[in-house]
Design a protein around this motif. Structure first.
Motif, mmCIF file in Angstrom:
data_model
loop_
_atom_site.group_PDB
_atom_site.id
_atom_site.type_symbol
_atom_site.label_atom_id
_atom_site.label_comp_id
_atom_site.label_asym_id
_atom_site.label_seq_id
_atom_site.Cartn_x
_atom_site.Cartn_y
_atom_site.Cartn_z
ATOM 1 N N PHE A 38 0.889 -1.256 -0.187
ATOM 2 C CA PHE A 38 0.012 0.054 0.092
ATOM 3 C C PHE A 38 0.772 1.319 -0.068
ATOM 4 O O PHE A 38 1.782 1.415 0.713
ATOM 5 N N LEU A 39 0.621 2.100 -0.687
ATOM 6 C CA LEU A 39 1.223 3.430 -0.996
ATOM 7 C C LEU A 39 0.461 4.671 -0.536
ATOM 8 O O LEU A 39 -0.674 4.678 -0.833
ATOM 9 N N ASP A 40 1.062 5.691 -0.091
ATOM 10 C CA ASP A 40 0.365 6.710 0.202
ATOM 11 C C ASP A 40 0.046 7.620 -0.924
ATOM 12 O O ASP A 40 0.726 7.527 -1.900
ATOM 13 N N PRO A 41 -0.687 8.784 -0.876
ATOM 14 C CA PRO A 41 -0.826 9.529 -2.321
ATOM 15 C C PRO A 41 0.201 10.061 -2.885
ATOM 16 O O PRO A 41 0.320 10.211 -4.198
ATOM 17 N N ARG A 42 1.274 10.391 -2.081
ATOM 18 C CA ARG A 42 2.646 11.270 -2.589
ATOM 19 C C ARG A 42 3.326 10.023 -3.096
ATOM 20 O O ARG A 42 3.653 10.140 -4.317
ATOM 21 N N GLU A 43 3.631 8.886 -2.656
ATOM 22 C CA GLU A 43 3.983 7.925 -3.349
ATOM 23 C C GLU A 43 3.483 7.339 -4.625
ATOM 24 O O GLU A 43 4.129 7.015 -5.670
ATOM 25 N N GLN A 44 2.204 7.368 -4.561
ATOM 26 C CA GLN A 44 1.366 7.012 -5.750
ATOM 27 C C GLN A 44 1.822 8.276 -7.108
ATOM 28 O O GLN A 44 1.772 7.739 -7.904
#
Length: 261
Positions: A38-44
């Motif tokens: 799972f990635l946070d929005p910045r990582e996405q």
């Protein structure tokens, strides 16, 4: 090539950028899809920035439901078909005596992390009134079922349920209007959270503020529509739109606030 890519990101993001480049190279050489945690929005956003322009690859994200913030991502050859089931995500229902007990978001997350799980193995935690659920890497179902019998002081029983049984979550963002003399981030935070400018400045200096999931160090930086500011222990603010400009040059704006619970 790596150096030319890194120049577009913060130095603190270098390790993750390198990781994404490795994922990209692995898929390009093996012709096999890669599934992230799972990635946070910045990582996405970083993944899309690096992969999005590649003519031979594609990327897709899924977090279990349309509004999910934490999402897994698949990088694959462009011809590969990707389905939601490929993301290997399960939905867990928290069953407990809701009539006599109370559970909070921080307790659910704290219990999961307390079992040694990394944050990137856990998706969104959602609730409506007294009902609680969370998304998780499907490979961890047996582990959490066997290890977690209590959340805080509350006895619980975890149960994997179908996505069709997902809690219907209401929009947690609260709309509010404010008047701003400028779009400086410290001013927006001050108005949005009803805090003094000095407290906001101290929070920024202490590293408690993020701008679009990136650490904020410059309080004079400006906010534009769609930007999200987060203040640890308080919540988040989103600048939705400018409603009007007064004759004295003040901006009437629409903000949305998501408070920590």
């Amino acid at each position: 090539m790596t150096d030319s890519i890194l120049m577009h990101f913060l130095s603190s993001e270098a390790d993750f950028v390198d990781q994404v480049i490795n994922w990209k190279n692995r898929v390009a050489s093996s012709f096999q899809p890669f599934l992230s945690h799972f990635l946070d929005p910045r990582e996405q956003a970083i993944v899309y920035s690096i992969i999005g322009k590649d003519e031979d690859l594609k990327v897709k994200d899924f977090g279990g439901y349309p509004q999910a913030e934490m999402r897994r991502m698949i990088i694959a050859p462009r011809y590969e078909e990707i389905n939601d089931s490929d993301f290997n995500i399960s939905l867990i229902q928290i069953n407990y005596a809701a009539k006599f007990n109370h559970i909070e978001h921080r307790q659910v997350l704290g219990t999961l992390l307390g079992q040694g799980l990394q944050r990137n193995r856990i998706g969104d935690i959602i609730h409506s009134d007294l009902d609680w659920q969370f998304f998780i890497d499907a490979s961890l179902i047996d582990f959490v079922n066997s290890q977690i019998q209590r959340i805080g002081k509350v006895s619980v029983k975890l149960e994997a349920v179908d996505f069709a049984d997902r809690i219907q979550v209401e929009d947690p963002w609260q709309p509010l209007e404010r008047s701003l003399a400028s779009f400086r981030m410290d001013l927006v935070l001050s108005e949005g959270f009803n805090l003094s400018r000095s407290k906001v400045k101290s929070a920024i200096e202490a590293g408690l503020v993020k701008y679009n999931w990136m650490p904020l160090t410059n309080s004079a930086q400006t906010v534009t529509e769609g930007d999200i500011l987060s203040l640890r222990h308080r919540g988040r603010l989103r600048l939705d739109k400018v409603l009007k400009v007064s004759k004295k040059g003040k901006y009437r704006v629409q903000l949305s606030r998501l408070e920590n619970r």
